[in-house]
Design a protein around this motif. Structure first.
Motif, PDB file in Angstrom:
ATOM      1  N   VAL A  13      20.912  16.205  35.660  1.00 49.86           N
ATOM      2  CA  VAL A  13      20.295  14.872  35.560  1.00 49.86           C
ATOM      3  C   VAL A  13      21.256  13.878  34.934  1.00 49.86           C
ATOM      4  CG1 VAL A  13      18.521  13.556  34.345  1.00 49.86           C
ATOM      5  CG2 VAL A  13      17.896  15.635  35.576  1.00 49.86           C
ATOM      6  N   GLU A  14      21.889  14.274  33.838  1.00 51.90           N
ATOM      7  CA  GLU A  14      22.828  13.365  33.163  1.00 51.90           C
ATOM      8  C   GLU A  14      24.062  13.095  34.020  1.00 51.90           C
ATOM      9  OE1 GLU A  14      22.586  14.568  28.596  1.00 51.90           O
ATOM     10  OE2 GLU A  14      22.148  16.181  30.023  1.00 51.90           O
ATOM     11  N   GLN A  15      24.518  14.119  34.702  1.00 52.31           N
ATOM     12  CA  GLN A  15      25.668  13.927  35.587  1.00 52.31           C
ATOM     13  C   GLN A  15      25.326  12.988  36.739  1.00 52.31           C
ATOM     14  OE1 GLN A  15      28.051  17.493  36.593  1.00 52.31           O
ATOM     15  NE2 GLN A  15      26.800  18.588  35.095  1.00 52.31           N
ATOM     16  N   LEU A  16      24.116  13.111  37.267  1.00 52.15           N
ATOM     17  CA  LEU A  16      23.687  12.219  38.341  1.00 52.15           C
ATOM     18  C   LEU A  16      23.632  10.780  37.848  1.00 52.15           C
ATOM     19  CD1 LEU A  16      22.613  11.616  41.161  1.00 52.15           C
ATOM     20  CD2 LEU A  16      20.327  12.283  40.370  1.00 52.15           C
ATOM     21  N   ALA A  17      23.114  10.569  36.652  1.00 54.58           N
ATOM     22  CA  ALA A  17      23.039   9.218  36.089  1.00 54.58           C
ATOM     23  C   ALA A  17      24.431   8.609  35.953  1.00 54.58           C
ATOM     24  CB  ALA A  17      22.330   9.250  34.732  1.00 54.58           C
ATOM     25  N   GLN A  18      25.366   9.400  35.476  1.00 57.58           N
ATOM     26  CA  GLN A  18      26.734   8.905  35.332  1.00 57.58           C
ATOM     27  C   GLN A  18      27.346   8.566  36.685  1.00 57.58           C
ATOM     28  OE1 GLN A  18      28.472  12.151  33.163  1.00 57.58           O
ATOM     29  NE2 GLN A  18      27.353  11.679  31.263  1.00 57.58           N
ATOM     30  N   TRP A  19      27.070   9.405  37.676  1.00 52.64           N
ATOM     31  CA  TRP A  19      27.599   9.185  39.034  1.00 52.64           C
ATOM     32  C   TRP A  19      27.051   7.891  39.620  1.00 52.64           C
ATOM     33  CZ3 TRP A  19      25.089   9.032  43.831  1.00 52.64           C
ATOM     34  CH2 TRP A  19      25.914   9.146  44.961  1.00 52.64           C
ATOM     35  N   VAL A  20      25.763   7.657  39.434  1.00 56.00           N
ATOM     36  CA  VAL A  20      25.131   6.447  39.965  1.00 56.00           C
ATOM     37  C   VAL A  20      25.753   5.197  39.365  1.00 56.00           C
ATOM     38  CG1 VAL A  20      22.971   5.117  39.971  1.00 56.00           C
ATOM     39  CG2 VAL A  20      22.946   7.555  40.526  1.00 56.00           C
ATOM     40  N   LEU A  21      25.974   5.199  38.072  1.00 55.71           N
ATOM     41  CA  LEU A  21      26.500   4.016  37.399  1.00 55.71           C
ATOM     42  C   LEU A  21      27.995   3.828  37.629  1.00 55.71           C
ATOM     43  CD1 LEU A  21      24.525   4.189  34.034  1.00 55.71           C
ATOM     44  CD2 LEU A  21      24.051   2.785  36.049  1.00 55.71           C
ATOM     45  N   ALA A  22      28.696   4.906  37.963  1.00 56.37           N
ATOM     46  CA  ALA A  22      30.147   4.807  38.162  1.00 56.37           C
ATOM     47  C   ALA A  22      30.518   4.212  39.513  1.00 56.37           C
ATOM     48  CB  ALA A  22      30.781   6.191  38.018  1.00 56.37           C
ATOM     49  N   ALA A  23      29.619   4.297  40.474  1.00 54.47           N
ATOM     50  CA  ALA A  23      29.918   3.778  41.814  1.00 54.47           C
ATOM     51  C   ALA A  23      30.139   2.263  41.758  1.00 54.47           C
ATOM     52  CB  ALA A  23      28.778   4.110  42.766  1.00 54.47           C
ATOM     53  N   ARG A  24      31.143   1.796  42.477  1.00 55.53           N
ATOM     54  CA  ARG A  24      31.509   0.377  42.477  1.00 55.53           C
ATOM     55  C   ARG A  24      31.081  -0.272  43.800  1.00 55.53           C
ATOM     56  NH1 ARG A  24      36.309  -1.526  39.964  1.00 55.53           N
ATOM     57  NH2 ARG A  24      37.135  -1.885  42.070  1.00 55.53           N
ATOM     58  N   ALA A  25      30.237  -1.286  43.686  1.00 55.51           N
ATOM     59  CA  ALA A  25      29.739  -1.960  44.880  1.00 55.51           C
ATOM     60  C   ALA A  25      30.873  -2.544  45.711  1.00 55.51           C
ATOM     61  CB  ALA A  25      28.758  -3.062  44.483  1.00 55.51           C
TER      62      ALA A  25
END
Length: 468
Positions: A13-25
Motif C-alpha cells: 500500500v505504501e509503495q503504491l502511494a509513493q508510485w502514484v505521487l512520483a509519476a510526472r504528468a
C-alpha cells in the motif's frame, strides 16, 4: 499505525502511494494524453445518455435529497453536491447503459471498464482546483492501477472486478487532492479494506446493483481520501496481513506488480469504446447479428437453426451458462445475455437503446429465437483473435442453406489507438437528445484542450448546461 506497515520496510500500500505521487504528468506521451481525452469524452457522453433511465432517476433523487456541501458537478445537473455524492452519481450515470469503455485482460478473462473511475478524477479535481494535465495524469494512473490489480485476481475468483476500484479511486482522488505519501497510503488502505464486492452483482438474478457496484466502491474511495486528509488511518498492511486482501489479489507479488514503471503502452492504450449498449463480450455478437440480418434481407422468419461460436475461456463459459442470462428478466440481464443480443440484433438489423424498450426480452418472437440459439466455445478463436472478444454466427434457413458471419474485431475495437472521429460521432449521437449543438461543442472543446487548462472549471460548467 506508523509509517511502515510491517517489519522490513513499507508494504504494498505504501509503495503504491509513493508510485502514484512520483509519476510526472509532463512525462506522459502525447498519444497517451490524447487517448485519455477521448475516453473522457466518451464517458461524459455515456453519462448524458443515461439521464432518463429509471435507475438513474432513482439514484439522482437520493443524491439530491442527501444534502452535502455544494462542491462538485453532476453530469447534466444544475445543482452541486459534495465530492463523494458526485462520484456516486456520475459513476452510476456513466455505467448504467453499459455503453462505456472496456479493456481486455492479458489472459482474455478479466477485463473491465476503467472509465467507471473517471468521475473520481472529475470530482477530486473540481474540489481542489487541479489543473487539466493533472486530471489527465490521474485518469492514466487510474487505468493503470485498474489493469494491474485485475491481473492479480484469479480467473474464477468469487470477487467481482470492481474490487480493484478500492485501490484505483483513492489513488486518483488523493493525487489530485495533493495528499502526502503518508495520507495517500492511508486513503488507499481505508478504501481497499472495504472494497471487496461479490460477483453476485453480475451473475444469476442480475439487478441494478450491476450498474452501481463500481460507483459505490468509487464513492468509498473518495470518502477514504477525504478521511485520510484529516488524519484518519487505515490498515497499511492490507496486503501483508494474513487476514487482508491477499485472498482477493492472489496472483504474484502485489507490490512489484502495482509499482512497476509506467510505460507508453499502458492499460489506457488498450481501451476500446463500445459501439453498442451491452457487455464487452457481446459487442461482436451484436455486430454479427446485424450483419446476418442484412445478408438474409431481413427474412428472419426463414431461420431454422442458429449457432454462435465464441472463444473458449472460463469467463465466456460462465457467461453463456449463467441461467440469468439465458433467459433474462431485466434490462440489466438482457444487456449481458448472448441469447438476447444475438436474437434481437438478428431480428431488427440494428441495436441501440430502443432495442430494450417494452421489455423486449419478454417478446414472444425474441424469446423463440433466443431458445433456438446454440452457443459453442471454440478454442480456435483464442488463437485467431487473442486480444479481442470475437465470434462466428451461423444460421441455417428453411431452404437448407447455411450462412456464416465472422467478427474477429467488433466496431470500436482499438488496437492501441482510439479513432477520434469514431468517438466524437458516438458522443454526438449520445448527447444529441439532451444537448443543443453549441452545448455539445463546448464540452468537446473543453475536453480536447484539457491539458492546457489551469482548472476543470470550463469543463464542469459545460457538463452542467441549462435545460435545452
Amino acid at each position: 499505525m506508523g509509517e511502515a506497515s510491517h517489519q522490513g520496510g513499507p508494504g504494498a500500500v505504501e509503495q503504491l502511494a509513493q508510485w502514484v505521487l512520483a509519476a510526472r504528468a509532463e512525462d506522459l506521451p502525447q498519444a497517451t494524453v490524447t487517448q485519455a481525452k477521448l475516453l473522457l469524452l466518451d464517458t461524459i457522453g455515456c453519462g448524458f445518455a443515461a439521464l432518463e433511465e429509471e435507475s438513474a432517476r432513482a439514484l439522482l433523487a437520493v443524491v439530491e435529497t442527501s444534502g452535502g456541501a455544494p462542491q462538485c458537478t453532476v453530469i447534466g445537473g444544475a445543482q452541486l453536491t459534495c465530492a463523494a455524492n458526485a462520484t456516486l452519481a456520475n459513476g452510476a450515470l456513466v455505467r448504467i447503459l453499459d455503453f462505456n469503455d472496456y479493456v481486455n485482460a492479458k489472459a482474455g478473462d478479466l477485463g473491465g471498464h476503467p472509465s467507471d473511475n473517471i468521475p473520481v478524477a472529475l470530482a477530486a479535481a473540481e474540489l481542489c482546483a487541479a489543473t487539466g494535465i493533472e486530471i489527465i495524469a490521474a485518469i492514466v494512473l487510474g487505468y493503470e492501477i485498474f489493469g494491474r490489480a485485475k491481473d492479480l485476481m484469479e480467473r474464477d475468483s468469487a470477487w467481482d472486478g470492481v474490487t480493484v476500484t478500492g485501490l484505483a479511486a483513492p489513488a486518483m482522488a488523493g493525487r489530485l487532492m495533493r495528499l502526502d505519501p503518508h495520507q495517500l497510503a492511508h486513503a488507499i488502505a481505508l478504501s481497499g479494506a472495504r472494497a471487496a464486492t461479490s460477483t453476485a452483482v453480475r451473475f444469476g438474478d442480475i439487478s441494478a446493483a450491476k450498474s452501481i457496484a463500481n460507483a459505490l466502491v468509487a464513492q468509498n474511495g473518495m470518502q477514504a481520501a477525504l478521511l485520510a486528509q484529516h488524519g484518519i488511518t487505515g490498515p497499511l498492511d492490507l496486503f501483508e496481513n494474513p487476514r487482508g486482501m491477499r485472498e482477493v489479489f492472489r496472483k504474484g507479488d502485489a507490490a512489484a506488480a502495482l509499482t512497476a514503471p509506467l510505460t507508453a503502452e499502458g492499460t489506457i492504450m488498450a481501451a476500446n469504446v463500445k459501439a453498442f449498449p451491452c457487455l464487452a463480450t457481446g459487442q461482436s455478437v451484436v455486430a454479427a447479428g446485424i450483419e446476418m440480418h442484412h445478408r438474409l434481407g431481413g427474412a428472419v422468419d426463414t431461420v431454422s437453426g442458429f449457432k454462435l461460436t465464441i472463444p473458449d475461456t472460463p469467463m465466456l463459459r460462465r457467461q453463456k451458462d449463467d441461467p440469468g442470462r439465458i433467459k433474462p428478466v431485466s434490462r440489466e440481464a438482457a444487456d449481458h445475455s448472448f441469447n438476447f443480443l444475438a436474437a434481437v440484433s438478428l431480428l431488427d438489423g440494428e441495436f441501440g437503446l430502443a432495442q430494450f424498450e417494452g421489455a423486449r426480452w419478454n417478446d414472444p418472437k425474441v424469446c423463440a429465437l433466443m431458445a433456438q440459439l446454440e452457443i459453442v466455445p471454440d478454442a480456435s478463436w483464442n488463437e485467431r483473435a487473442p486480444d479481442s472478444f470475437p465470434c462466428s454466427l451461423q444460421v441455417r434457413t428453411e431452404d437448407g442453406r447455411e450462412h456464416m458471419v465472422e467478427v474477429p474485431y467488433p466496431p470500436g475495437f482499438s488496437r492501441g489507438r482510439l479513432d477520434e472521429a469514431t468517438v466524437v460521432k458516438k458522443f454526438n449521437a449520445l448527447t444529441g437528445p439532451h444537448l443543443a449543438q453549441r452545448a455539445r461543442e463546448r464540452i468537446l472543446e473543453a475536453v480536447m484542450t484539457l491539458e492546457k487548462s489551469s482548472t476543470s472549471a470550463a469543463l464542469m460548467q459545460a457538463v452542467a448546461p441549462p435545460p435545452r
